[in-house]
Design a protein around this motif. Structure first.
Motif, mmCIF file in Angstrom:
data_model
loop_
_atom_site.group_PDB
_atom_site.id
_atom_site.type_symbol
_atom_site.label_atom_id
_atom_site.label_comp_id
_atom_site.label_asym_id
_atom_site.label_seq_id
_atom_site.Cartn_x
_atom_site.Cartn_y
_atom_site.Cartn_z
ATOM 1 N N HIS A 3 -6.483 -6.626 -6.682
ATOM 2 C CA HIS A 3 -6.504 -5.181 -6.517
ATOM 3 C C HIS A 3 -7.613 -4.749 -5.545
ATOM 4 O O HIS A 3 -7.391 -3.924 -4.650
ATOM 5 N N ILE A 6 -6.603 -5.432 -2.007
ATOM 6 C CA ILE A 6 -5.643 -4.464 -1.451
ATOM 7 C C ILE A 6 -6.366 -3.162 -1.105
ATOM 8 O O ILE A 6 -6.114 -2.560 -0.062
ATOM 9 N N VAL A 7 -7.297 -2.744 -1.962
ATOM 10 C CA VAL A 7 -8.069 -1.530 -1.671
ATOM 11 C C VAL A 7 -8.814 -1.700 -0.343
ATOM 12 O O VAL A 7 -8.776 -0.823 0.527
ATOM 13 N N ALA A 20 -6.920 5.044 -1.513
ATOM 14 C CA ALA A 20 -6.284 3.732 -1.732
ATOM 15 C C ALA A 20 -5.933 3.561 -3.204
ATOM 16 O O ALA A 20 -4.822 3.144 -3.557
ATOM 17 N N LYS A 21 -6.875 3.912 -4.083
ATOM 18 C CA LYS A 21 -6.637 3.741 -5.532
ATOM 19 C C LYS A 21 -5.502 4.637 -6.017
ATOM 20 O O LYS A 21 -4.671 4.236 -6.840
ATOM 21 N N TYR A 23 -3.004 5.878 -4.192
ATOM 22 C CA TYR A 23 -1.732 5.388 -3.635
ATOM 23 C C TYR A 23 -1.229 4.171 -4.432
ATOM 24 O O TYR A 23 -0.049 4.083 -4.793
ATOM 25 N N LEU A 24 -2.133 3.251 -4.735
ATOM 26 C CA LEU A 24 -1.742 2.046 -5.494
ATOM 27 C C LEU A 24 -1.270 2.402 -6.906
ATOM 28 O O LEU A 24 -0.321 1.802 -7.419
ATOM 29 N N LEU A 27 2.215 3.515 -6.527
ATOM 30 C CA LEU A 27 3.134 2.385 -6.268
ATOM 31 C C LEU A 27 3.481 1.693 -7.584
ATOM 32 O O LEU A 27 4.606 1.247 -7.790
ATOM 33 N N SER A 41 -5.653 5.667 -11.914
ATOM 34 C CA SER A 41 -6.348 5.100 -10.745
ATOM 35 C C SER A 41 -7.849 4.997 -10.930
ATOM 36 O O SER A 41 -8.526 4.272 -10.206
ATOM 37 N N ALA A 76 5.922 0.895 0.213
ATOM 38 C CA ALA A 76 4.975 0.054 0.962
ATOM 39 C C ALA A 76 5.537 -0.297 2.340
ATOM 40 O O ALA A 76 4.835 -0.217 3.349
#
Length: 275
Positions: A3, A6-7, A20-21, A23-24, A27, A41, A76
């Motif tokens: 994780h 990816i951030v 980023a957090k 958006y993840l 997802l 998040s 993505a």
């Protein structure tokens, strides 16, 4: 932690850490309310709407307004495609705007020091890329492969390429002169040099064989460009004359003109001590 990776990757693409957090989180599960995104998040609730609005404005997520706004992410795959297109567009624009600055700076008064064999090779590559008419280069065969593609590309845009080769390199796109005695010369000088001249305007000259201690000078100063270029041209004279009259000249001056090398050697040990 995957994780965190990816951030970090998303931060490289222009996301803030909170973006980023958020958006993840979307997802992983969507649609979510702003409160839901904050909870999943770890983005503070006081910041979440500012973060979501900025993602919506960029088109990275979508919002459906209602009594409670709901959010879904751009997939993505689509996100990557958008970012790629945007980066491509920005690079093309930069290329257009910066084109007028693309030529090497026309600095005819300074001499620049370059240290390290990689940096020297890269500088020569830059000079090859901007050459327009003629390239002269003296190089050892074991260094040539670094520049072969670049020199080939130059010859394909009608730049004439002449190589004085120490050892037997092959370059059917160039005029190649073989210089004798590359081994003896390497011993005499304690290393392999590289000398490069483009359009009688710019030269790079130095020693390549000392790895990170290799040193070269790059300059457009006429006071150096002229003699360095002329030295290579004089080498070409001698090589042409040797091709024609080798037997006579060697009878007078020794094999590969060794007697002349000794006559003008400054040191007792007949070695050069430039390095």
């Amino acid at each position: 932690n995957m994780h965190i990776h990816i951030v970090e990757t998303l931060k490289d693409l222009g996301f803030s850490e909170y973006e980023a957090k958020a958006y993840l989180a979307l997802l992983a599960e969507s649609p979510l309310s702003g409160y839901g995104v904050a909870k999943k998040s770890g983005v503070p609730r006081s910041k979440i709407y500012e973060v979501l609005n900025s993602l919506v404005a960029r088109g990275d997520i979508m919002m459906s307004p209602g009594s409670t706004s709901q959010y879904i992410p751009l997939s993505a795959t689509k996100l990557i495609a958008h970012k790629r297109a945007k980066t491509e567009q920005a690079l093309n624009l930069a290329e257009r705007h910066l084109e007028k600055y693309a030529k090497s700076p026309d600095d005819r008064s300074n001499i620049w020091n370059i240290t390290g064999d990689t940096a020297i090779i890269n500088k020569v590559k830059d000079c090859i890329a901007t050459a327009q008419h003629r390239i002269l280069i003296e190089i050892w065969e074991q260094d040539f492969f670094h520049l072969k593609e670049d020199l080939l590309a130059a010859s394909q845009r009608d730049v004439s390429v002449t190589i004085i080769s120490y050892g037997h390199l092959t370059a059917d796109f160039a005029t190649v002169y073989y210089h004798d005695m590359s081994q003896e010369i390497t011993d005499e000088y304690g290393g392999r040099w590289l000398v490069f001249s483009a359009d009688d305007q710019e030269v790079v000259a130095g020693v390549l064989s000392l790895k990170q201690d290799s040193r070269a000078a790059w300059t457009m100063h006429p006071g150096l460009v002229m003699p360095i270029t002329e030295v290579m041209i004089h080498d070409l004279y001698i090589l042409e004359i040797m091709n024609e009259f080798r037997a006579t000249l060697e009878a007078k001056f020794g094999k590969n003109l060794i007697d002349l090398r000794h006559k003008f050697s400054f040191n007792e040990d007949l070695k050069k001590h430039y390095i």
